[in-house]
Scaffold this motif. Structure first.
Motif, PDB file in Angstrom:
ATOM      1  N   MET A   1      31.208  37.846  40.009  1.00  0.00           N
ATOM      2  CA  MET A   1      32.299  38.809  40.099  1.00  0.00           C
ATOM      3  C   MET A   1      31.902  40.072  39.325  1.00  0.00           C
ATOM      4  SD  MET A   1      36.309  38.449  38.954  1.00  0.00           S
ATOM      5  CE  MET A   1      36.720  37.323  40.253  1.00  0.00           C
ATOM      6  N   THR A   2      32.042  41.232  39.975  1.00  0.00           N
ATOM      7  CA  THR A   2      31.654  42.488  39.328  1.00  0.00           C
ATOM      8  C   THR A   2      32.743  42.966  38.364  1.00  0.00           C
ATOM      9  OG1 THR A   2      32.660  43.980  40.954  1.00  0.00           O
ATOM     10  CG2 THR A   2      30.408  43.192  41.425  1.00  0.00           C
ATOM     11  N   ILE A   3      32.367  43.916  37.518  1.00  0.00           N
ATOM     12  CA  ILE A   3      33.341  44.505  36.598  1.00  0.00           C
ATOM     13  C   ILE A   3      34.483  45.148  37.387  1.00  0.00           C
ATOM     14  CG2 ILE A   3      32.100  46.700  36.376  1.00  0.00           C
ATOM     15  CD1 ILE A   3      33.013  46.678  33.385  1.00  0.00           C
ATOM     16  N   SER A   5      35.684  44.140  40.314  1.00  0.00           N
ATOM     17  CA  SER A   5      36.557  43.055  40.780  1.00  0.00           C
ATOM     18  C   SER A   5      37.450  42.570  39.643  1.00  0.00           C
ATOM     19  CB  SER A   5      35.734  41.899  41.340  1.00  0.00           C
ATOM     20  OG  SER A   5      35.106  42.284  42.549  1.00  0.00           O
ATOM     21  N   LYS A   6      36.907  42.536  38.431  1.00  0.00           N
ATOM     22  CA  LYS A   6      37.708  42.132  37.268  1.00  0.00           C
ATOM     23  C   LYS A   6      38.795  43.162  36.971  1.00  0.00           C
ATOM     24  CE  LYS A   6      33.983  39.421  35.271  1.00  0.00           C
ATOM     25  NZ  LYS A   6      32.965  39.318  34.214  1.00  0.00           N
ATOM     26  N   LYS A   9      41.490  42.746  39.670  1.00  0.00           N
ATOM     27  CA  LYS A   9      42.233  41.519  39.398  1.00  0.00           C
ATOM     28  C   LYS A   9      43.149  41.658  38.177  1.00  0.00           C
ATOM     29  CE  LYS A   9      41.311  36.591  38.784  1.00  0.00           C
ATOM     30  NZ  LYS A   9      40.281  35.609  38.489  1.00  0.00           N
ATOM     31  N   ASP A  11      41.922  41.571  35.006  1.00  0.00           N
ATOM     32  CA  ASP A  11      41.279  40.923  33.858  1.00  0.00           C
ATOM     33  C   ASP A  11      40.754  41.941  32.855  1.00  0.00           C
ATOM     34  OD1 ASP A  11      41.797  38.486  35.046  1.00  0.00           O
ATOM     35  OD2 ASP A  11      39.769  38.244  35.848  1.00  0.00           O
ATOM     36  N   ILE A  12      40.459  43.148  33.330  1.00  0.00           N
ATOM     37  CA  ILE A  12      40.009  44.248  32.479  1.00  0.00           C
ATOM     38  C   ILE A  12      40.993  45.389  32.701  1.00  0.00           C
ATOM     39  CG2 ILE A  12      38.173  45.939  32.066  1.00  0.00           C
ATOM     40  CD1 ILE A  12      36.163  43.844  33.045  1.00  0.00           C
ATOM     41  N   GLU A  44      34.419  42.766  47.739  1.00  0.00           N
ATOM     42  CA  GLU A  44      33.254  42.973  46.871  1.00  0.00           C
ATOM     43  C   GLU A  44      31.991  43.036  47.725  1.00  0.00           C
ATOM     44  OE1 GLU A  44      31.138  40.348  43.520  1.00  0.00           O
ATOM     45  OE2 GLU A  44      33.189  40.957  42.978  1.00  0.00           O
TER      46      GLU A  44
END
Length: 133
Positions: A1-3, A5-6, A9, A11-12, A44
């Motif tokens: 999972m790329t940054i 995608s995070k 989502k 997450d970041i 992605e």
């Protein structure tokens, strides 16, 4: 999972500008210019030209009102577009307010902005967007 995608989502954290079912737009945290925005597809895919064909027209249509919003709040001659894809293996588009071609020189030092500066420009850009993208 790329940054990216995070980021999509959640997450970041990011300074989100806009989102729809296919794309996510957010301020670049290492901007070339104030208002520098990234637009990434939610699918992605590493390379821009490997993105599904049906996304390509939709990508520009999604970017158009964002570019107009950036141009209306950031003093610039126009908003430039760049697709390089070398930094993150997830296709992405840069929208950069520019006054000269040198403003898109990715080898230049990046701006260092405080969170409050990112939040201020984020709010200004969002305020200029249509209700739906």
């Amino acid at each position: 999972m790329t940054i990216f995608s995070k980021i999509i989502k959640g997450d970041i954290p990011s300074y989100k500008i806009a989102e729809n079912d296919q794309f996510y737009a957010f301020l670049d945290i290492f901007p070339m210019m104030e208002g520098h925005t990234l637009i990434v597809p939610k699918v992605e895919v590493d390379k821009f030209f490997d993105v599904p064909t049906e996304y390509l027209n939709a990508w520009l249509a999604f970017a158009k009102p964002i570019a107009a919003a950036i141009e209306s709040v950031v003093p610039c001659n126009r908003v430039g577009i760049s697709v390089m894809g070398l930094e993150v293996p997830h296709a992405h588009m840069h929208l950069i307010p520019i006054n000269s071609a040198d403003d898109m020189n990715f080898t230049r030092a990046k701006l260092k902005l405080e969170p409050s500066e990112f939040q201020a420009i984020q709010a200004k850009i969002i305020a200029q967007l249509p209700a739906t993208l």
